[in-house]
Design a protein around this motif. Structure first.
Motif, PDB file in Angstrom:
ATOM      1  N   SER A  53      44.906  42.982  39.642  1.00 22.79           N
ATOM      2  CA  SER A  53      44.049  41.804  39.749  1.00 22.79           C
ATOM      3  C   SER A  53      44.821  40.610  40.313  1.00 22.79           C
ATOM      4  O   SER A  53      44.316  39.877  41.175  1.00 22.79           O
ATOM      5  CB  SER A  53      43.469  41.459  38.372  1.00 22.79           C
ATOM      6  OG  SER A  53      42.631  40.323  38.450  1.00 22.79           O
ATOM      7  N   GLN A  69      44.368  38.456  43.878  1.00 22.80           N
ATOM      8  CA  GLN A  69      44.270  36.999  43.974  1.00 22.80           C
ATOM      9  C   GLN A  69      45.261  36.456  45.010  1.00 22.80           C
ATOM     10  O   GLN A  69      44.906  35.633  45.855  1.00 22.80           O
ATOM     11  CB  GLN A  69      44.557  36.362  42.613  1.00 22.80           C
ATOM     12  CG  GLN A  69      43.503  36.615  41.555  1.00 22.80           C
ATOM     13  CD  GLN A  69      42.210  35.862  41.833  1.00 22.80           C
ATOM     14  OE1 GLN A  69      42.195  34.823  42.482  1.00 22.80           O
ATOM     15  NE2 GLN A  69      41.108  36.373  41.321  1.00 22.80           N
ATOM     16  N   GLN A 114      46.963  40.021  31.462  1.00 26.89           N
ATOM     17  CA  GLN A 114      45.703  39.314  31.691  1.00 26.89           C
ATOM     18  C   GLN A 114      44.946  39.304  30.368  1.00 26.89           C
ATOM     19  O   GLN A 114      44.272  40.267  30.014  1.00 26.89           O
ATOM     20  CB  GLN A 114      44.893  40.011  32.790  1.00 26.89           C
ATOM     21  CG  GLN A 114      43.642  39.256  33.228  1.00 26.89           C
ATOM     22  CD  GLN A 114      42.904  39.980  34.353  1.00 26.89           C
ATOM     23  OE1 GLN A 114      43.250  41.123  34.704  1.00 26.89           O
ATOM     24  NE2 GLN A 114      41.898  39.344  34.923  1.00 26.89           N
ATOM     25  N   LYS A 155      38.419  37.109  33.275  1.00 25.53           N
ATOM     26  CA  LYS A 155      38.784  35.770  33.741  1.00 25.53           C
ATOM     27  C   LYS A 155      40.073  35.817  34.560  1.00 25.53           C
ATOM     28  O   LYS A 155      40.965  36.619  34.289  1.00 25.53           O
ATOM     29  CB  LYS A 155      38.943  34.814  32.551  1.00 25.53           C
ATOM     30  CG  LYS A 155      37.669  34.661  31.734  1.00 25.53           C
ATOM     31  CD  LYS A 155      37.842  33.649  30.621  1.00 25.53           C
ATOM     32  CE  LYS A 155      36.590  33.569  29.744  1.00 25.53           C
ATOM     33  NZ  LYS A 155      35.403  33.150  30.518  1.00 25.53           N
ATOM     34  N   ASN A 156      40.155  34.933  35.541  1.00 20.85           N
ATOM     35  CA  ASN A 156      41.279  34.957  36.472  1.00 20.85           C
ATOM     36  C   ASN A 156      42.436  34.079  36.011  1.00 20.85           C
ATOM     37  O   ASN A 156      42.824  33.116  36.678  1.00 20.85           O
ATOM     38  CB  ASN A 156      40.811  34.527  37.870  1.00 20.85           C
ATOM     39  CG  ASN A 156      39.835  35.505  38.470  1.00 20.85           C
ATOM     40  OD1 ASN A 156      39.940  36.717  38.261  1.00 20.85           O
ATOM     41  ND2 ASN A 156      38.870  34.996  39.224  1.00 20.85           N
ATOM     42  N   TYR A 176      46.453  34.632  34.208  1.00 22.58           N
ATOM     43  CA  TYR A 176      47.458  35.657  33.987  1.00 22.58           C
ATOM     44  C   TYR A 176      48.697  35.031  33.342  1.00 22.58           C
ATOM     45  O   TYR A 176      49.093  33.925  33.696  1.00 22.58           O
ATOM     46  CB  TYR A 176      47.862  36.311  35.315  1.00 22.58           C
ATOM     47  CG  TYR A 176      46.678  36.764  36.138  1.00 22.58           C
ATOM     48  CD1 TYR A 176      46.202  38.056  36.053  1.00 22.58           C
ATOM     49  CD2 TYR A 176      46.014  35.862  36.991  1.00 22.58           C
ATOM     50  CE1 TYR A 176      45.092  38.468  36.788  1.00 22.58           C
ATOM     51  CE2 TYR A 176      44.912  36.263  37.728  1.00 22.58           C
ATOM     52  CZ  TYR A 176      44.448  37.556  37.626  1.00 22.58           C
ATOM     53  OH  TYR A 176      43.353  37.952  38.352  1.00 22.58           O
ATOM     54  N   SER A 228      46.313  30.111  36.440  1.00 25.33           N
ATOM     55  CA  SER A 228      44.865  30.272  36.440  1.00 25.33           C
ATOM     56  C   SER A 228      44.323  30.004  37.839  1.00 25.33           C
ATOM     57  O   SER A 228      44.766  29.075  38.516  1.00 25.33           O
ATOM     58  CB  SER A 228      44.232  29.310  35.435  1.00 25.33           C
ATOM     59  OG  SER A 228      42.815  29.407  35.463  1.00 25.33           O
ATOM     60  N   GLY A 242      39.369  31.338  44.374  1.00 22.79           N
ATOM     61  CA  GLY A 242      40.634  32.037  44.509  1.00 22.79           C
ATOM     62  C   GLY A 242      41.822  31.120  44.729  1.00 22.79           C
ATOM     63  O   GLY A 242      42.874  31.560  45.205  1.00 22.79           O
TER      64      GLY A 242
END
Length: 231
Positions: free
Chosen positions: A41, A45, A155, A160-161, A163, A180, A185
């Motif tokens: 993931s 990104q 994560q 949710k983006n 890490y 975050s 992006g």
């Protein structure tokens, strides 16, 4: 010899847990991704981020009085807020400059890091390969494979983006780094827990993604009369 000020160290040289941002209730209700899923993931990104520019606001605070006293830190090291500009072009090109309360720049094209303090007429020169695990801000401009070798990626919520990265090396200057990403992006926040018991938070705003950045931005030549310190 004059000493180089370390106004940027918390982010880019000794530098960006998520406790100040997310409550334990959120973590309890969320499902964490596996390390493989988290890594994939994060790679996705970063792969979509060819370049970006942004303004930033950085604040450093102590995580506890006991740690501060043990480390011999004073109030002048903490509760400082710095503002400035960041420009990144992947892979390897990075420009970071504080404008307030004092000016200092960090510039690299992927091989050499220059840390320039115009007020002191000093610049520190470092090898990027020696700083991968100690320079979290370079995460945004680095080679994805190198990043995965230097950090274990987690994560906390697979929907949710954001890490949290843990250095694989034992002797790094920080304990963990959380980054975050927003809906487009682009990075919105970095939080660093360092080995001195300090928490550094960096907010990004006015972010422009995948823009053209002049090559001259990343080209640094020490001005005449500047002391060069190799580390």
């Amino acid at each position: 010899m004059k000493m180089l000020r370390k106004t940027l160290g918390a982010v880019a040289v000794t530098l960006v847990t998520f406790a100040p941002v997310l409550s334990t209730t959120v973590f309890a209700a969320s499902t964490p991704a596996s390390e493989q899923q988290a890594t994939q993931s994060l790679v996705k990104q970063l792969s979509g981020l060819r370049s970006f520019t942004a303004n930033f606001e950085q604040t450093t605070k102590a995580s506890g009085k006991t740690v501060v006293q043990k480390k011999g830190l004073t109030s002048q090291h903490l509760n400082q807020t710095f503002t400035g500009v960041i420009k990144v072009e992947r892979p390897g090109k990075f420009f970071w400059e504080t404008t307030q309360p004092s000016k200092q720049s960090i510039i690299t094209t992927g091989k050499t890091i220059w840390i320039y303090d115009p007020d002191l007429q000093q610049v520190v020169r470092q090898n990027v390969s020696d700083q991968v695990a100690n320079t979290p801000a370079l995460l945004l401009s680095g080679n994805t494979n190198t990043i995965m070798q230097a950090y274990k990626v987690t994560q906390p919520d697979q929907t949710k983006n954001y890490y949290t990265l843990l250095p694989r090396a034992k002797d790094t200057a920080f304990q963990d780094l959380t980054i975050s990403f927003g809906a487009q992006g682009t990075p919105t926040l970095m939080i660093l827990n360092d080995s001195l018991g300090q928490v550094t938070t960096v907010h990004f705003n006015n972010v422009a993604k995948n823009v053209d950045i002049p090559a001259s931005v990343f080209h640094f030549v020490p001005p005449k009369g500047t002391d060069i310190i190799d580390q």
